[in-house]
Motif scaffolding. Sequence first.
Motif, PDB file in Angstrom:
ATOM      1  N   UNK B 389      -3.100   6.163  19.302  1.00 56.29           N
ATOM      2  CA  UNK B 389      -4.533   6.162  19.026  1.00 56.29           C
ATOM      3  C   UNK B 389      -5.043   7.539  18.642  1.00 56.29           C
ATOM      4  N   UNK B 390      -4.617   8.553  19.401  1.00 56.12           N
ATOM      5  CA  UNK B 390      -5.056   9.921  19.089  1.00 56.12           C
ATOM      6  C   UNK B 390      -4.606  10.309  17.678  1.00 56.12           C
ATOM      7  N   UNK B 391      -3.333  10.034  17.376  1.00 60.28           N
ATOM      8  CA  UNK B 391      -2.814  10.413  16.053  1.00 60.28           C
ATOM      9  C   UNK B 391      -3.524   9.650  14.943  1.00 60.28           C
ATOM     10  N   UNK B 392      -3.815   8.367  15.186  1.00 56.51           N
ATOM     11  CA  UNK B 392      -4.509   7.569  14.168  1.00 56.51           C
ATOM     12  C   UNK B 392      -5.907   8.131  13.916  1.00 56.51           C
ATOM     13  N   UNK B 393      -6.591   8.523  15.000  1.00 58.10           N
ATOM     14  CA  UNK B 393      -7.943   9.096  14.852  1.00 58.10           C
ATOM     15  C   UNK B 393      -7.893  10.351  13.981  1.00 58.10           C
ATOM     16  N   UNK B 394      -6.929  11.234  14.292  1.00 59.61           N
ATOM     17  CA  UNK B 394      -6.830  12.480  13.536  1.00 59.61           C
ATOM     18  C   UNK B 394      -6.437  12.204  12.084  1.00 59.61           C
ATOM     19  N   UNK B 395      -5.510  11.265  11.904  1.00 64.42           N
ATOM     20  CA  UNK B 395      -5.062  10.935  10.550  1.00 64.42           C
ATOM     21  C   UNK B 395      -6.232  10.442   9.700  1.00 64.42           C
ATOM     22  N   UNK B 396      -7.029   9.547  10.264  1.00 70.02           N
ATOM     23  CA  UNK B 396      -8.168   8.996   9.512  1.00 70.02           C
ATOM     24  C   UNK B 396      -9.180  10.104   9.203  1.00 70.02           C
ATOM     25  N   UNK B 397      -9.357  11.013  10.169  1.00 71.08           N
ATOM     26  CA  UNK B 397     -10.253  12.148   9.950  1.00 71.08           C
ATOM     27  C   UNK B 397      -9.761  13.014   8.778  1.00 71.08           C
ATOM     28  N   UNK B 398      -8.461  13.313   8.797  1.00 67.37           N
ATOM     29  CA  UNK B 398      -7.853  14.072   7.686  1.00 67.37           C
ATOM     30  C   UNK B 398      -8.095  13.338   6.374  1.00 67.37           C
ATOM     31  N   UNK B 399      -7.817  12.038   6.427  1.00 67.10           N
ATOM     32  CA  UNK B 399      -7.841  11.263   5.190  1.00 67.10           C
ATOM     33  C   UNK B 399      -9.234  11.232   4.578  1.00 67.10           C
ATOM     34  N   UNK B 400     -10.241  11.121   5.451  1.00 66.65           N
ATOM     35  CA  UNK B 400     -11.606  11.057   4.934  1.00 66.65           C
ATOM     36  C   UNK B 400     -12.050  12.399   4.379  1.00 66.65           C
ATOM     37  N   UNK B 401     -11.466  13.490   4.889  1.00 70.63           N
ATOM     38  CA  UNK B 401     -11.956  14.812   4.514  1.00 70.63           C
ATOM     39  C   UNK B 401     -11.347  15.315   3.206  1.00 70.63           C
ATOM     40  N   UNK B 402     -10.312  14.662   2.722  1.00 71.99           N
ATOM     41  CA  UNK B 402      -9.616  15.200   1.551  1.00 71.99           C
ATOM     42  C   UNK B 402      -9.364  14.094   0.527  1.00 71.99           C
ATOM     43  N   UNK B 403      -9.096  14.502  -0.730  1.00 70.10           N
ATOM     44  CA  UNK B 403      -8.763  13.497  -1.750  1.00 70.10           C
ATOM     45  C   UNK B 403      -7.552  12.671  -1.315  1.00 70.10           C
ATOM     46  N   UNK B 404      -7.534  11.401  -1.723  1.00 70.66           N
ATOM     47  CA  UNK B 404      -6.529  10.473  -1.210  1.00 70.66           C
ATOM     48  C   UNK B 404      -5.139  10.740  -1.757  1.00 70.66           C
ATOM     49  N   UNK B 405      -5.068  11.420  -2.895  1.00 73.30           N
ATOM     50  CA  UNK B 405      -3.755  11.712  -3.491  1.00 73.30           C
ATOM     51  C   UNK B 405      -3.881  13.043  -4.230  1.00 73.30           C
ATOM     52  N   UNK B 406      -2.760  13.727  -4.506  1.00 76.60           N
ATOM     53  CA  UNK B 406      -2.834  15.018  -5.209  1.00 76.60           C
ATOM     54  C   UNK B 406      -3.557  14.846  -6.549  1.00 76.60           C
ATOM     55  N   UNK B 407      -4.639  15.589  -6.728  1.00 77.17           N
ATOM     56  CA  UNK B 407      -5.508  15.356  -7.881  1.00 77.17           C
ATOM     57  C   UNK B 407      -4.953  15.950  -9.182  1.00 77.17           C
ATOM     58  N   UNK B 408      -4.362  17.137  -9.079  1.00 75.46           N
ATOM     59  CA  UNK B 408      -3.939  17.804 -10.315  1.00 75.46           C
ATOM     60  C   UNK B 408      -2.459  18.147 -10.283  1.00 75.46           C
ATOM     61  N   UNK B 409      -1.692  17.319  -9.649  1.00 79.40           N
ATOM     62  CA  UNK B 409      -0.259  17.572  -9.615  1.00 79.40           C
ATOM     63  C   UNK B 409       0.312  17.398 -11.021  1.00 79.40           C
ATOM     64  N   UNK B 410       1.164  18.347 -11.456  1.00 82.34           N
ATOM     65  CA  UNK B 410       1.701  18.252 -12.821  1.00 82.34           C
ATOM     66  C   UNK B 410       2.500  16.980 -13.086  1.00 82.34           C
ATOM     67  N   UNK B 411       2.976  16.312 -12.035  1.00 78.67           N
ATOM     68  CA  UNK B 411       3.797  15.116 -12.242  1.00 78.67           C
ATOM     69  C   UNK B 411       2.980  13.824 -12.134  1.00 78.67           C
ATOM     70  N   UNK B 412       1.684  13.946 -11.912  1.00 77.78           N
ATOM     71  CA  UNK B 412       0.864  12.762 -11.645  1.00 77.78           C
ATOM     72  C   UNK B 412       0.840  11.799 -12.830  1.00 77.78           C
ATOM     73  N   UNK B 413       0.612  12.364 -14.044  1.00 74.15           N
ATOM     74  CA  UNK B 413       0.519  11.496 -15.219  1.00 74.15           C
ATOM     75  C   UNK B 413       1.835  10.753 -15.432  1.00 74.15           C
ATOM     76  N   UNK B 414       2.932  11.505 -15.238  1.00 75.38           N
ATOM     77  CA  UNK B 414       4.256  10.936 -15.482  1.00 75.38           C
ATOM     78  C   UNK B 414       4.527   9.745 -14.565  1.00 75.38           C
ATOM     79  N   UNK B 415       4.147   9.889 -13.302  1.00 73.20           N
ATOM     80  CA  UNK B 415       4.449   8.817 -12.358  1.00 73.20           C
ATOM     81  C   UNK B 415       3.621   7.567 -12.655  1.00 73.20           C
TER      82      UNK B 415
END
Lengths: 189, 434
Positions: B389-415
């Motif tokens: 539960x503690x880890x899930x709470x922190x994970x969700x907090x992290x997730x809400x605070x940052x973009x869901x996936x790398x926004x400008x990764x050079x390999x993003x378009x390729x994938x």
Amino acid sequence: MATAPQTQTSTPVLTRTYGIIAEFDTPADAMHAAEKVRDAGFRKWDVHSPFPVHGMDAAMGLGNSKVGWFSFFGGMAGLTTGMLMIWFMNGFDYKIIVGGKPLFSPLYAFPVSYELTILFASFATLFGMFGLNRLPRLHHPLLRNKTFRQATHDKFYVVIETADPKYSATETRKLLESSGSKHIEMVEE
Amino acid sequence: MASHPNSSVTATWPSWLRNLPMILVALGAIGIVAGLVSIKDHGQQLGYSYLLAYMFFLSICLGGLFLVILHHLFDAMWSVPVRRICEHLAFLLPIMALLFIPIAYLAPQIYPWMSIDAHHDHALKAKSALINQKAFYVVAAILFAIWSLLSYKLRAWSLEQDKTGAAKCTRAMRFHSAWGIFAFALSLTMAAIFWMKSLQHQFFSTMYGVYYFAGSVWLTLFTVYIITLVLKNTGPLKDVVGRRQFYDLGAISFAFTVFYAYIHFSQYFLIWNAAVPEETFWYVLREHGTWWQIGMLLIFGHFLLPFLALLRIDFKMKLAVMGPLCLWAWIMHFCDMSFNITPVLQIFRKAQAAVAAGHGDLSHNMTTMTPDGFAVHPLDLACMAFIGGVLALVFIKYFKAHPAYPQKDPRMAETMGVYIPSSSDISIASGGAK
């Protein structure tokens, strides 16, 4: 001179046609053509390209390869052979105690059985692939076709066999023309 | 990034699911307090239950760290959209440092070697250079320092790239992955040896660290699969995750299913074949009671069932197969951790009682007495709920605070299957006629 007794008709034919070949300049063109041919319901046809084209399997409507089944059953046969062999040799035919271990245990038989699993699976994979591809064969009609040589260079080809039930000398050519091929010709057997 | 779109990701969830982490923490905390009050064993049962849950969730955090490192070392393309999930999982490691405090406090109740005099125990004397109380705490501090630094650096550079898109971020992440893979391997092995293997300090196995590693990454892959699936269906990863990611996650899960079996079999096989008592006792003890069935379950449930299920290409992408399999992986890893940890508690109790009654000494009793059998104590579940539960709470907090996936990764378009011509391609095309 090739003879083809079953196709002899009123007009004399020296050679039988194997199929119709259409040339494309880009992988995208060949892929769109493949989609049309797939949707038209052809069975005996293929696409040739100088390099693997991602998405072509789906464009051609190909399912999963059946080679995996050969690997699976080859592997099972290998595991069974290894276990049975060691059981027969050490635990049945010539009973011998090694290092105070039981006469037979799947544990010490495992490394050898595991090796045989891999060996049989790889043989089954290789020869299964050969069988499914009807390999080895000494000749293929396409190899004599001069246009087709570019298939290993920079051109893309869709080849439909005349043996396909949907094949029609006029309609099939029209289909390939409509999909944007600039060069279409017949391939001799 | 207060107004980031992820802040509303849980809004579509039913309220019971949204509140689940908090409910787990509350239930876990109540369970732990109730256990402490009702069980008068100086926190021994709690210590073992907590250690079990701790090692279980440490697997997921370390597995996340490993997947991030792996991504950068191989300059991977397919895993770009799921990398942020792994970065968050890895950055739970500083939280794990805080959650380690109960183990540090209860260690004398958990680890028999802490109450054995090394002068009367040859195995402990021989290993005392490493297995001693001071080293236990110093090593733990070093491990958490390494993990925190590594997971922080890898995530911070990734978040930096979201803003700048600079190539130096990728280079920095590669740099940290390059030293990180060595630090990771050594630190994970240390953790497995100190926190789990030293429960029976007489035991020898060079495979033990790899064994914990293989099971950990295996569990993490299934966990990442489920998290990715949830995030794709609820929106944040809808556009960037495709069949490719699920297939590849399934394929690596398959690889680690085999790898785990290979490692665990090798450990067992070598010990069985050599038949040296200092090593065999570890498995002989675990053939008593229902632990034998758990051993069988590990062979057929941890290996064979997922192996057969994941053989097929299409099964790797079918929710009807992968959903239950992910749950199954959690159960199997729990059994695996329990197989390592819980028998020692059962032996330890008997050994202590025998010593109190004047029979034998503790180190001798620990290798000769036998465990009762597999059992899930309510405190095991309470600790699982609390840490999870503690880890899930922190994970969700992290997730809400940052973009869901790398926004400008050079390999993003390729994938995502988009081809963007590089500047060198364009110059060749325009200057081709010369």
